[in-house]
Design a protein around this motif. Structure first.
Motif, PDB file in Angstrom:
ATOM      1  N   ILE A 191      -1.218  -2.497  -4.391  1.00 51.06           N
ATOM      2  CA  ILE A 191       0.163  -2.314  -4.843  1.00 51.06           C
ATOM      3  C   ILE A 191       0.093  -1.693  -6.226  1.00 51.06           C
ATOM      4  CG2 ILE A 191       2.345  -3.431  -5.454  1.00 51.06           C
ATOM      5  CD1 ILE A 191       1.637  -5.668  -3.504  1.00 51.06           C
ATOM      6  N   ARG A 205       8.024  -4.781  -6.773  1.00 50.99           N
ATOM      7  CA  ARG A 205       6.991  -4.182  -5.919  1.00 50.99           C
ATOM      8  C   ARG A 205       6.052  -5.241  -5.350  1.00 50.99           C
ATOM      9  NH1 ARG A 205       6.433   1.624  -6.778  1.00 50.99           N
ATOM     10  NH2 ARG A 205       7.911   2.297  -8.361  1.00 50.99           N
ATOM     11  N   ARG A 208       5.876  -7.020  -1.618  1.00 47.49           N
ATOM     12  CA  ARG A 208       5.030  -6.613  -0.496  1.00 47.49           C
ATOM     13  C   ARG A 208       3.915  -7.623  -0.216  1.00 47.49           C
ATOM     14  NH1 ARG A 208       2.507  -1.237  -1.803  1.00 47.49           N
ATOM     15  NH2 ARG A 208       1.411  -1.690   0.144  1.00 47.49           N
ATOM     16  N   ASP A 211       4.510  -9.717   2.809  1.00 45.88           N
ATOM     17  CA  ASP A 211       4.220  -9.039   4.076  1.00 45.88           C
ATOM     18  C   ASP A 211       2.728  -9.045   4.386  1.00 45.88           C
ATOM     19  OD1 ASP A 211       6.931  -8.461   4.305  1.00 45.88           O
ATOM     20  OD2 ASP A 211       6.714  -6.528   3.265  1.00 45.88           O
TER      21      ASP A 211
END
Length: 262
Positions: A191, A205, A208, A211
């Motif tokens: 990331i 950000r 993520r 996920d």
């Protein structure tokens, strides 16, 4: 095997800020962390185990962190065993990680030991990094010398600062080139976080991570101001045109990745 987060980034690019944020998210970043300084007041958040390993590796090759070109590292069993021990000690934690900008110099090594790790990359353009590094160096110099010594052996003169600035630009280029080569390797999880967002407290950000299966709990009240140095020193320097051209190309590649990754 637990979930591992490895912070990458050139020195003075927000890696300490991100590490502190992760700690407040519940990520284990080490028992003994490098303390703060006036140029990094909230703390460096560097795990002494990983920091000393990297420093000893550099010392074994008669180098310091200011690497400007590819090095053929010789990492023998003693260093490898130390790294494996560090990993084993921390695997008791569900989610753990570490921060040390020198990690950028040994990415192939860590990739071989932690192939499933996710890399959190702090990106900051070269000019503010150079200015921040020189400011830090001047502050350190003034703290460890008295006025007489500075008069007799002046440092950071108008002639010296441009030389230092270009040296740091070469270091910036190498660190960020290593990062780009690493993330372009197939199946590398990462990331990318721009410094400008983090310093404003924007860490969206990192959503993520959920996920990817990481367990992190964003803090409700995270203050970025405690990480900011209050000292800004005026100085001028001119950068080498060829180095600037290379750095600008790298900067453009990072901007493209930021747009793709968000």
């Amino acid at each position: 095997m637990s979930d591992v987060l490895i912070i990458l980034g050139m020195h003075r690019s927000g890696t300490s800020l991100l590490a502190r944020y992760l700690v407040e998210c519940g990520v284990f970043m080490g028992h003994t962390l490098l303390r703060g300084h006036s140029t990094n007041p909230a703390g460096h958040y560097e795990d002494h185990g990983f920091l000393s390993l990297h420093q000893d590796l550099l010392k074994a090759h008669e180098l310091d962190y200011k690497i400007v070109s590819t090095v053929l590292w010789h990492i023998d069993h003693s260093f490898r065993d130390r790294a494996i021990s560090l990993i084993s000690e921390r695997n008791a934690y569900t989610t753990w990680g570490w921060k040390d900008p020198r990690t950028c110099l040994f990415l192939d090594f860590w990739k071989s030991l932690l192939p499933e790790a996710c890399y959190l990359i702090c990106y900051r353009p070269y000019l503010p990094v150079i200015e921040s590094l020189i400011t830090r160096d001047i502050i350190f110099y003034k703290e460890v010398t008295n006025r007489l010594r500075r008069l007799l052996h002046p440092r950071f003169t108008t002639q010296e600062i441009p030389i230092i600035a270009n040296e740091y630009l070469r270091v910036w280029i190498h660190y960020n080139s290593e990062i780009l080569s690493h993330v372009e390797f197939p199946h590398t999880r990462y990331i990318l976080l721009p410094f400008e967002e983090m310093i404003k407290g924007k860490f969206s950000r990192l959503e993520r991570l959920h996920d990817m299966g990481y367990i992190v709990y964003p803090p409700k009240n995270f203050k970025t101001t405690t990480s900011q140095s209050v000292q800004h020193l005026p100085f001028d320097f001119e950068l080498d045109e060829d180095l600037v051209h290379t750095a600008n190309n790298l900067d453009q590649r990072f901007k493209e990745l930021l747009n793709i990754a968000y």
